[in-house]
Design a protein around this motif. Structure first.
Motif, PDB file in Angstrom:
ATOM      1  N   ASP A  36       0.599  -1.146   0.027  1.00 49.51           N
ATOM      2  CA  ASP A  36       0.009   0.132  -0.129  1.00 49.51           C
ATOM      3  C   ASP A  36       0.682   1.155  -0.036  1.00 49.51           C
ATOM      4  OD1 ASP A  36      -2.276  -1.380  -0.076  1.00 49.51           O
ATOM      5  OD2 ASP A  36      -2.570  -1.743   2.146  1.00 49.51           O
ATOM      6  N   SER A  37       2.193   1.131   0.534  1.00 50.55           N
ATOM      7  CA  SER A  37       3.108   2.231   0.407  1.00 50.55           C
ATOM      8  C   SER A  37       4.361   1.838   0.008  1.00 50.55           C
ATOM      9  CB  SER A  37       3.164   2.902   1.944  1.00 50.55           C
ATOM     10  OG  SER A  37       3.563   1.928   2.616  1.00 50.55           O
ATOM     11  N   ALA A  56       6.997  -2.701   3.212  1.00 44.91           N
ATOM     12  CA  ALA A  56       6.009  -3.675   3.942  1.00 44.91           C
ATOM     13  C   ALA A  56       5.606  -3.141   5.113  1.00 44.91           C
ATOM     14  CB  ALA A  56       6.962  -4.980   3.879  1.00 44.91           C
ATOM     15  N   SER A  57       4.331  -3.329   5.311  1.00 44.57           N
ATOM     16  CA  SER A  57       3.486  -2.997   6.534  1.00 44.57           C
ATOM     17  C   SER A  57       3.542  -4.629   7.480  1.00 44.57           C
ATOM     18  CB  SER A  57       2.134  -2.711   6.316  1.00 44.57           C
ATOM     19  OG  SER A  57       1.411  -3.678   5.854  1.00 44.57           O
ATOM     20  N   ALA A  58       3.298  -4.413   8.725  1.00 42.22           N
ATOM     21  CA  ALA A  58       3.263  -5.765   9.647  1.00 42.22           C
ATOM     22  C   ALA A  58       2.184  -6.540   8.954  1.00 42.22           C
ATOM     23  CB  ALA A  58       2.801  -5.307  10.937  1.00 42.22           C
ATOM     24  N   ALA A 222      10.108 -15.205   0.138  1.00 41.19           N
ATOM     25  CA  ALA A 222       9.552 -13.880   0.304  1.00 41.19           C
ATOM     26  C   ALA A 222      10.684 -12.824   0.546  1.00 41.19           C
ATOM     27  CB  ALA A 222       8.482 -13.898   1.407  1.00 41.19           C
ATOM     28  N   VAL A 223      10.248 -11.642  -0.011  1.00 41.10           N
ATOM     29  CA  VAL A 223      11.108 -10.346   0.075  1.00 41.10           C
ATOM     30  C   VAL A 223      10.306  -9.354   0.541  1.00 41.10           C
ATOM     31  CG1 VAL A 223      12.945  -8.675  -0.784  1.00 41.10           C
ATOM     32  CG2 VAL A 223      12.966 -11.121  -1.522  1.00 41.10           C
ATOM     33  N   VAL A 224      10.322  -8.597   1.858  1.00 39.97           N
ATOM     34  CA  VAL A 224       9.697  -7.732   2.199  1.00 39.97           C
ATOM     35  C   VAL A 224      10.545  -6.432   2.745  1.00 39.97           C
ATOM     36  CG1 VAL A 224       7.658  -9.058   3.126  1.00 39.97           C
ATOM     37  CG2 VAL A 224       9.689  -8.994   4.459  1.00 39.97           C
ATOM     38  N   PRO A 225      10.760  -5.406   1.781  1.00 38.47           N
ATOM     39  CA  PRO A 225      11.622  -4.569   1.873  1.00 38.47           C
ATOM     40  C   PRO A 225      10.796  -3.578   3.086  1.00 38.47           C
ATOM     41  CG  PRO A 225      11.525  -4.773  -0.303  1.00 38.47           C
ATOM     42  CD  PRO A 225      10.574  -5.611   0.294  1.00 38.47           C
ATOM     43  N   GLY A 226      11.520  -2.941   3.683  1.00 35.51           N
ATOM     44  CA  GLY A 226      10.610  -2.077   4.681  1.00 35.51           C
ATOM     45  C   GLY A 226      11.582  -1.729   5.982  1.00 35.51           C
TER      46      GLY A 226
END
Length: 494
Positions: A36-37, A56-58, A222-226
């Protein structure tokens, strides 16, 4: 520049060459996706906007971990031979995409094009070593008959994957350190959720594309930048994560340990590495090694030489050699193949290093070379007579600043070398094998390099150190062992 299929090239304002980007800014549940962001990624050299990736959000992290856990625990089996072949193929693809990775690593990070190219080779080697471990996931029979209570039983143990590995990686080796976490985790049969450094996410996403093209099951990745405070916190505290593998600073490591709680962790947390130069050392050889070990990647390397203790009778000659070599280093654009030292990862880091250097100067240290900063660039700096208690002596500078202090006795050199909270690696220069082995025994570090600087590692060796330098050991074979657990099967005769 060649753009990979399914990817786009973004031209940053005021910047000529485009930077590779994937079709989306994150990956989980077998799908490239955007959250979403998003957040921007900049070139630290000139501040050019390179593009955006998912922030990435929680909730995103929860979806990613849950999907990987389901694949590992409920999905189809992934046999060891298939893991081996996938990682062998991945190593080949990394080599084939050398130009792409060299460009991405250098553009979003601190490495010069020469340093980035060398890292691509290292990463391919790490994947090759990981593939070879598929045939070494062996257990052994157990001596049940050695006790009366077990005389009617026989059995063995195997090594089984831990499950879901959370991998958090830093900016300074954005490809090879990912390979060091994902290669062992995958060959052991685990699933992996990767959170790369916010400053270097494109390298991680390009590597994810390699793994998928190599045949790694998409649902296991999985890849979750943030941000660390959101995506990182959610990842290491997630109840379905079985092991956390983290590389970064010790203060962040403390936060990771608190968030992870009672679960397995592998953490490499840096060092304030020293080199001891004894009176019988070959001075010019030691000086060359120290300069190379101190200022590569603008000093942003956990193995960088930060402190040198040199025998008093050699001190001035050694220092002059180091100063001369340091002044010859070329500071400039990462894109220039002739550049030796590029920018630091952010201007605020260069400002911090300058403040540490100034603190030492104000307390009586002498700046013999460098001491200059412009934006994110900090010139390679050599200081002498640096007092104990200054941050350059006690903490990890993670920048291009080198301390050279003279010593009168070997005992004093060892005491000073061991006087920090870190213990990653050290170097010793001497012509005497007896003195070398004596110092190797007395230095409280994870590795001692004889007639070399602290800045040496092969990817097969156990890597880590005591004190605040980390928890456990990385290095392919040792990481595989940590990322598996023994499972016992015992059979009772009827």
């Amino acid at each position: 520049m060649t753009v990979a299929p399914g990817a786009t090239a973004t031209v940053a304002p005021g910047s000529a060459p485009p930077v590779w980007q994937p079709a989306a800014g994150a990956f989980w549940s077998g799908v490239w996706r955007d959250g979403d962001s998003s957040f921007p990624v900049y070139d630290p050299e000139d501040g050019a906007l390179l593009g955006y990736v998912t922030d990435a959000s929680a909730a995103d992290v929860d979806a990613a971990v849950t999907s990987v856990a389901a694949a590992v625990h409920e999905g189809p089996a992934w046999p060891a031979w298939s893991r081996r072949e996938a990682l062998r193929t991945a190593a080949s693809l990394v080599r084939e995409r050398r130009a792409l990775f060299t460009e991405v690593i250098s553009r979003e990070g601190s490495k010069t094009v020469r340093e980035a190219d060398a890292e691509v080779s290292r990463a391919a080697e790490t994947l090759r070593l990981s593939a070879e471990q598929a045939g070494r996931l062996t257990g052994e029979t157990l001596p049940f008959g050695d006790t009366p209570r077990g005389q009617d039983r026989l059995g063995w143990y195997t090594r089984e994957p831990v499950g879901v590995v959370a991998a958090i990686t830093p900016f300074n080796d954005p490809l090879n350190l990912i390979a060091h976490k994902l290669g062992p985790a995958l060959v052991a049969g685990n699933g992996v959720v990767l959170k790369p450094a916010e400053t270097t996410p494109f390298t991680a996403l390009a590597f994810m594309a390699v793994l998928l093209d190599a045949g790694v099951p998409a649902e296991r990745l999985a890849v979750v930048p943030g941000a660390g405070s959101t995506a990182g916190q959610a990842l290491v505290s997630h109840p379905l994560v079985d092991l956390v593998s983290f590389t970064g600073g010790h203060r962040t490591g403390n936060a990771v340990a608190r968030a992870a709680g009672a679960r397995k962790t592998l953490m490499e947390l840096g060092g304030n590495n020293c080199v001891i130069v004894l009176a019988d050392a070959e001075v010019s050889r030691a000086a060359r090694a120290v300069v190379a070990g101190a200022f590569g990647v603008a000093g942003q390397n956990c193995l960088s030489v930060q402190r040198v203790f040199v025998a008093a009778e050699l001190a001035e000659r050694f220092t002059e050699d180091v100063v001369t070599a340091t002044r010859l280093l070329r500071v400039g654009s990462k894109r220039d193949p002739l550049t030796d030292v590029g920018p630091m990862i952010e201007e605020r880091e260069a400002v911090r290093v300058a403040a540490w250097v100034e603190e030492a100067r104000e307390r009586g240290a002498e700046i013999r070379a460098g001491g200059r900063r412009e934006g994110a660039f900090h010139w390679p700096t050599v200081l002498t007579r640096v007092p104990a208690g200054t941050r350059l002596m006690t903490d990890e500078v993670f920048g291009p600043a080198l301390v050279i202090n003279a010593f009168d006795s070997v005992d004093d050199a060892v005491r000073q070398a061991n006087s920090t909270e870190f213990g990653l690696q050290a170097g010793v220069f001497t012509g005497s094998i007896d003195r070398a082995l004596d110092l190797a025994e007395r230095l409280r570090v994870g590795a001692v390099m004889i007639n070399d600087s602290s800045d040496f590692r092969i990817d097969a060796m156990p890597f880590g150190g005591p004190k605040r330098s980390g928890v456990g050991r990385e290095g392919v074979r040792y990481a595989v062992e940590a990322m598996t657990e023994p499972k016992i099967v015992a059979i009772r005769r009827c």
